[in-house]
Design a protein around this motif. Structure first.
Motif, PDB file in Angstrom:
ATOM      1  N   LYS A 278       0.832  -1.195   0.000  1.00 32.75           N
ATOM      2  CA  LYS A 278       0.000   0.000   0.000  1.00 32.75           C
ATOM      3  C   LYS A 278       0.875   1.256   0.000  1.00 32.75           C
ATOM      4  O   LYS A 278       1.845   1.368   0.736  1.00 32.75           O
ATOM      5  N   GLY A 279       0.518   2.180  -0.847  1.00 36.32           N
ATOM      6  CA  GLY A 279       1.236   3.447  -0.926  1.00 36.32           C
ATOM      7  C   GLY A 279       0.488   4.407  -1.824  1.00 36.32           C
ATOM      8  O   GLY A 279      -0.641   4.144  -2.241  1.00 36.32           O
ATOM      9  N   VAL A 280       1.111   5.531  -2.147  1.00 35.10           N
ATOM     10  CA  VAL A 280       0.504   6.529  -3.030  1.00 35.10           C
ATOM     11  C   VAL A 280       0.922   6.221  -4.467  1.00 35.10           C
ATOM     12  O   VAL A 280       2.107   6.035  -4.751  1.00 35.10           O
ATOM     13  N   GLU A 281      -0.068   6.159  -5.370  1.00 35.83           N
ATOM     14  CA  GLU A 281       0.220   5.877  -6.774  1.00 35.83           C
ATOM     15  C   GLU A 281       0.530   7.179  -7.513  1.00 35.83           C
ATOM     16  O   GLU A 281      -0.272   8.109  -7.508  1.00 35.83           O
ATOM     17  N   VAL A 282       1.700   7.217  -8.145  1.00 32.68           N
ATOM     18  CA  VAL A 282       2.070   8.375  -8.961  1.00 32.68           C
ATOM     19  C   VAL A 282       2.445   7.878 -10.352  1.00 32.68           C
ATOM     20  O   VAL A 282       2.625   6.674 -10.574  1.00 32.68           O
ATOM     21  N   ILE A 283       2.539   8.796 -11.285  1.00 32.76           N
ATOM     22  CA  ILE A 283       2.984   8.474 -12.636  1.00 32.76           C
ATOM     23  C   ILE A 283       4.258   9.245 -12.948  1.00 32.76           C
ATOM     24  O   ILE A 283       4.381  10.429 -12.639  1.00 32.76           O
ATOM     25  N   LEU A 284       5.228   8.545 -13.513  1.00 35.09           N
ATOM     26  CA  LEU A 284       6.409   9.177 -14.107  1.00 35.09           C
ATOM     27  C   LEU A 284       6.353   8.873 -15.589  1.00 35.09           C
ATOM     28  O   LEU A 284       6.016   7.752 -15.985  1.00 35.09           O
ATOM     29  N   GLY A 285       6.667   9.850 -16.394  1.00 32.69           N
ATOM     30  CA  GLY A 285       6.609   9.622 -17.829  1.00 32.69           C
ATOM     31  C   GLY A 285       7.641  10.434 -18.561  1.00 32.69           C
ATOM     32  O   GLY A 285       8.311  11.301 -17.989  1.00 32.69           O
ATOM     33  N   ALA A 286       7.761  10.155 -19.835  1.00 31.34           N
ATOM     34  CA  ALA A 286       8.711  10.886 -20.669  1.00 31.34           C
ATOM     35  C   ALA A 286       8.184  10.939 -22.088  1.00 31.34           C
ATOM     36  O   ALA A 286       7.503  10.030 -22.561  1.00 31.34           O
ATOM     37  N   HIS A 287       8.525  12.036 -22.746  1.00 29.52           N
ATOM     38  CA  HIS A 287       8.097  12.267 -24.129  1.00 29.52           C
ATOM     39  C   HIS A 287       9.199  13.069 -24.812  1.00 29.52           C
ATOM     40  O   HIS A 287       9.737  14.011 -24.230  1.00 29.52           O
ATOM     41  N   ARG A 288       9.531  12.686 -26.047  1.00 29.52           N
ATOM     42  CA  ARG A 288      10.602  13.381 -26.749  1.00 29.52           C
ATOM     43  C   ARG A 288       9.987  14.370 -27.727  1.00 29.52           C
ATOM     44  O   ARG A 288       9.442  14.001 -28.764  1.00 29.52           O
ATOM     45  N   ASP A 289      10.049  15.663 -27.361  1.00 25.72           N
ATOM     46  CA  ASP A 289       9.474  16.715 -28.185  1.00 25.72           C
ATOM     47  C   ASP A 289      10.351  16.928 -29.421  1.00 25.72           C
ATOM     48  O   ASP A 289      11.583  16.910 -29.319  1.00 25.72           O
ATOM     49  N   PRO A 290       9.741  17.143 -30.604  1.00 21.53           N
ATOM     50  CA  PRO A 290      10.543  17.301 -31.822  1.00 21.53           C
ATOM     51  C   PRO A 290      11.557  18.429 -31.755  1.00 21.53           C
ATOM     52  O   PRO A 290      12.626  18.344 -32.353  1.00 21.53           O
ATOM     53  N   LYS A 291      11.231  19.512 -31.042  1.00 19.00           N
ATOM     54  CA  LYS A 291      12.143  20.654 -30.960  1.00 19.00           C
ATOM     55  C   LYS A 291      12.916  20.694 -29.653  1.00 19.00           C
ATOM     56  O   LYS A 291      14.075  21.082 -29.612  1.00 19.00           O
ATOM     57  N   MET A 292      12.262  20.326 -28.560  1.00 17.64           N
ATOM     58  CA  MET A 292      12.858  20.552 -27.242  1.00 17.64           C
ATOM     59  C   MET A 292      13.654  19.369 -26.718  1.00 17.64           C
ATOM     60  O   MET A 292      14.417  19.503 -25.779  1.00 17.64           O
ATOM     61  N   GLY A 293      13.421  18.178 -27.284  1.00 15.24           N
ATOM     62  CA  GLY A 293      14.097  17.012 -26.759  1.00 15.24           C
ATOM     63  C   GLY A 293      13.293  16.338 -25.673  1.00 15.24           C
ATOM     64  O   GLY A 293      12.071  16.504 -25.580  1.00 15.24           O
ATOM     65  N   PRO A 294      13.945  15.566 -24.792  1.00 13.68           N
ATOM     66  CA  PRO A 294      13.214  14.757 -23.812  1.00 13.68           C
ATOM     67  C   PRO A 294      12.592  15.591 -22.693  1.00 13.68           C
ATOM     68  O   PRO A 294      13.248  16.438 -22.092  1.00 13.68           O
ATOM     69  N   ILE A 295      11.312  15.308 -22.429  1.00 10.30           N
ATOM     70  CA  ILE A 295      10.568  15.976 -21.366  1.00 10.30           C
ATOM     71  C   ILE A 295      10.113  14.921 -20.369  1.00 10.30           C
ATOM     72  O   ILE A 295       9.554  13.889 -20.761  1.00 10.30           O
ATOM     73  N   VAL A 296      10.346  15.171 -19.101  1.00 12.10           N
ATOM     74  CA  VAL A 296       9.931  14.254 -18.034  1.00 12.10           C
ATOM     75  C   VAL A 296       8.661  14.800 -17.389  1.00 12.10           C
ATOM     76  O   VAL A 296       8.544  16.001 -17.164  1.00 12.10           O
ATOM     77  N   MET A 297       7.707  13.894 -17.104  1.00  9.46           N
ATOM     78  CA  MET A 297       6.441  14.282 -16.482  1.00  9.46           C
ATOM     79  C   MET A 297       6.282  13.580 -15.144  1.00  9.46           C
ATOM     80  O   MET A 297       6.706  12.435 -14.978  1.00  9.46           O
ATOM     81  N   PHE A 298       5.639  14.271 -14.198  1.00  9.17           N
ATOM     82  CA  PHE A 298       5.296  13.683 -12.902  1.00  9.17           C
ATOM     83  C   PHE A 298       3.890  14.110 -12.514  1.00  9.17           C
ATOM     84  O   PHE A 298       3.479  15.238 -12.775  1.00  9.17           O
ATOM     85  N   GLY A 299       3.152  13.201 -11.899  1.00 15.14           N
ATOM     86  CA  GLY A 299       1.820  13.534 -11.381  1.00 15.14           C
ATOM     87  C   GLY A 299       1.277  12.369 -10.578  1.00 15.14           C
ATOM     88  O   GLY A 299       1.916  11.310 -10.471  1.00 15.14           O
TER      89      GLY A 299
END
Length: 706
Positions: A588-609
């Protein structure tokens, strides 16, 4: 490679190609502005049909000019503009401003014309601003150059403004003139076929006349370079930067296969860039001017503790509410300050923050209150509110404010409320470098922006924390997958092998392709466990009935296996089923999401929520570009609205935020070092109570050939 644009902004001589005496023309406006703006260099109008322009001898062609030309301003049709650049190369010009429109902004043939224009500039080795721009203005009295078709020359000042929109520039100039705001440089760069916002920022970074930089951007040429230059401006040169960003890229609007891809549009990338580079994004022109006035005339606060002095209770409460809303704190006055206030203010006054000097306050009462609160070490800045009442000496009060703040290194913003009755006092404040706002909320919001910039200047962990990783094994796994297909979806059983190379906390797991292998797999994983379908064609497993949780024994596992296979076939009869993945049940714990997306201009973007199936609905997420500082990972976590859940609510213990931060930094490094990763989700990542770590409960990675 950095461009030398010094001769565009500070030229000793200018040729205007397309200068004319025809009333209402851009050619006349551009040339007249140079003359009547007081340009200190030499002017050469170019027009094959005129002997002189505005009394200045004209030349038929650029190559006919007998003297050196630093800057060529071009206001002729697109085809002629290309020929003009070729001539500019022949005479050794050092820069060009192409005001002419009709290039890529009109589409079609205009795109080809702009390509040819850029090629001509490159062949001539001439940096080019534009095309389709208003022009370039430098108010430095040694230059006094208005190489634009704007209607007026701005006042000199310490604020630089750069903009992709020429039409917006004219409005900004008009508003600035009305508010007595001056500029050091004012540059419209239009389509940025050659010189970009990055080149302009490099120049402004070292410009001694510029102390504040304002920007209107529709896109950014190179996210990485932009961040590097902006960080030098913010942290080294300590110049505040404010930006309006409009528009979204088509890449950011496209649907994506991962949660992160669908959420990480181009706007998220820009927000991340601004946050990581010390730039404050503003909502519109009004806010831009509010902030610019304060940054351009007041010191940056060393903290977020403010004092409020008012002669009316209601506005004081409004200011207090705004302060809390925007992250400021009301300063707690020292006993010494409270004693001074009590001695100098009437008994009916409130000596606590906000200080209410009462409606019949004279300028002497204001002077005492302002002086005492600013001298308090617990105060980092102040907002002075005045409501015009019958007994209020408005102008006298305005006179005492700059006198009191002299020598005090703290920002003071005023809100003399209203327009007509307070006009004389407001004029004096502004002439004395004290910004005034019609309503106190705007003053408080501006002071909060200043405090945020001040916080960015404080010493912090500005370094990328490396983690130990098996890079060679990671690359081998990626290459093996991409040998099969140019775009490959790695489900959990494959993706976890990548995560293992980067030290992510994983649960015990096993892939089962036949029912008879279940017994051995369950012994390895242990009960209770989770079972999930594995198929390249089934991305969202829950929607297909492909997930079973809480499996307690072998019989349940066998039944679940059969049901998952049947559900998957019913969901997509064409799907190729690779098997069923068994994984240890996370605690049992808190569920979070980590993600990543490679933007065509900006490069890799990391997401958290916060994680789970509703992440795309709630959109309570934060973004940063990889690689990131350790402090950036900390702020990512703190920025989401649901951060309080991680701090512990309703009897739940605080979560292991340190372990969560470590996972974010590992993900950042994984993305930075492996450009074939196009998108990925770790959803959910289970965050256990403080000191107990995290666990990856599900993950998928999308690989693409570079």
């Amino acid at each position: 490679m950095a461009k030398d644009i010094s001769k565009i902004i500070n030229p000793a001589s200018i040729a205007v190609v397309g200068a004319t005496n025809r009333k209402g023309s851009v050619g006349l406006a551009a040339f007249s502005n140079l003359i009547y703006g007081g340009y200190q260099g030499v002017l050469f109008p170019i027009n094959p049909k005129a002997r002189s322009i505005q009394g200045v001898k004209a030349y038929p062609r650029l190559v006919d000019v007998p003297d050196p030309v630093d800057l060529v301003v071009i206001v002729v049709p697109p085809e002629a503009a290309i020929d003009t650049l070729q001539q500019a190369g022949q005479i050794g010009a050092k820069g060009a401003v192409v005001i002419t429109a009709g290039f890529k902004e009109v589409g079609g043939h205009g795109v080809e014309l702009e390509r040819r224009l850029k090629e001509a500039a490159n062949r001539a080795d001439i940096p080019l601003v534009g095309p389709n721009c208003l022009g370039v203005i430098n108010t430095d009295h040694d230059v006094s150059m208005n190489a634009s078709f704007a209607t007026k020359m701005p006042r000199p000042g310490n604020i630089a403004f750069i903009s992709q929109s020429g039409a917006l520039c004219t409005a900004v100039l008009d508003v600035a003139h009305g508010r007595n705001i001056g500029f050091s440089k004012f540059i419209s760069f239009g389509n940025k076929a050659d010189v970009t916002e990055i080149d302009l920022l490099r120049y402004l970074r070292d410009d001694p006349e510029t102390e504040v930089i304002l920007m209107y951007l529709e896109d950014i040429s190179n996210g990485r370079e932009f961040i590097e230059v902006a960080r030098e401006i913010a942290w080294d040169a300590k110049k505040p930067m404010l930006a309006i960003k409009s528009g979204t890229s088509p890449e950011g609007a496209k649907a994506a296969s991962s949660h992160t891809g669908s959420l990480a549009g181009s706007e998220a990338a820009y927000d991340a860039i601004f946050m990581q580079s010390g730039i404050q994004r503003v909502e519109g022109i009004t806010e831009l001017f509010h902030y610019a006035q304060a940054f351009g005339s007041q010191p940056v606060p060393k903290g977020n503790r403010i004092a409020i002095v008012t002669n009316a209770g209601g506005p004081g409460i409004m200011a207090t509410d705004a302060a809390v809303r925007h992250g400021l704190k009301l300063a707690q006055f020292s006993d010494v300050t409270l004693g001074k206030l009590k001695n100098d203010l009437p008994a009916t006054a409130s000596i606590h923050n906000p200080v209410d000097v009462i409606g019949d306050a004279t300028h002497e009462r204001y002077e005492a209150a302002i002086r005492h609160v600013l001298q308090d070490e617990n105060v980092d800045g102040a907002v002075i509110i005045l409501t015009p009442q019958a007994m209020t000496d408005i102008l006298e009060t305005a006179h005492i404010v700059p006198t009191v703040v002299q020598g005090i290194d703290k920002p003071v913003l005023c809100s003399f409320m209203g327009i007509v009755d307070v006009s004389a006092g407001v004029n004096h404040l502004q002439q004395s470098g004290i910004p005034n706002y019609i309503f106190p909320e705007a003053a408080v919001r501006t002071l909060a922006a200043m405090a945020r910039f001040g916080e960015k200047l404080m010493p912090q962990a500005r370094w990328v924390k490396p983690v130990q990783a098996d890079c060679s094994s990671t690359q081998m796994l990626i290459n093996e997958s991409l040998e099969l297909e140019p775009t490959h979806l790695m489900h959990e059983h494959e993706a976890n092998r990548i995560l293992q190379c980067y030290g992510f906390p994983l649960l015990k797991s096993s892939l089962v392709t036949r029912p008879e292998d279940l017994e051995a797999a369950t012994r390895h994983v242990g009960f209770p466990l989770v079972m999930k379908i594995v198929s390249q064609q089934i991305v969202h497993k829950s929607d297909a009935g492909g997930v079973k949780v809480g499996i307690k024994d072998l019989d349940e596992a066998k039944a679940a296996y059969a049901q998952i296979i049947a559900n998957a076939k019913a969901y997509d009869p064409e799907a190729v089923i690779q098997g069923v993945y068994l994984a240890e049940m996370a605690g049992k714990g808190v569920e979070v999401i980590l993600g990543a997306h490679r933007d065509p201009k900006m490069g890799p973007i990391v997401m958290f929520g916060l994680g789970g199936t509703l992440v795309e609905v709630l959109k309570d997420v934060s973004f940063r570009l990889a690689p990131m500082w350790e402090s950036s990972a900390e702020r990512m976590i703190q920025e989401i609205k649901a951060y309080k859940v991680l701090q512990g609510v309703r009897g739940n213990p605080p979560s292991d935020v340190a372990a969560l931060k470590d996972c974010i930094l590992r993900l950042s490094q994984l993305l930075d070092e492996n450009p074939q990763i196009a998108e990925m989700d770790i959803n959910p990542l289970i965050v256990y109570p403080e000191g107990q770590g995290c666990a990856v409960a599900d993950c998928r990675i999308i690989l693409k050939h570079q």
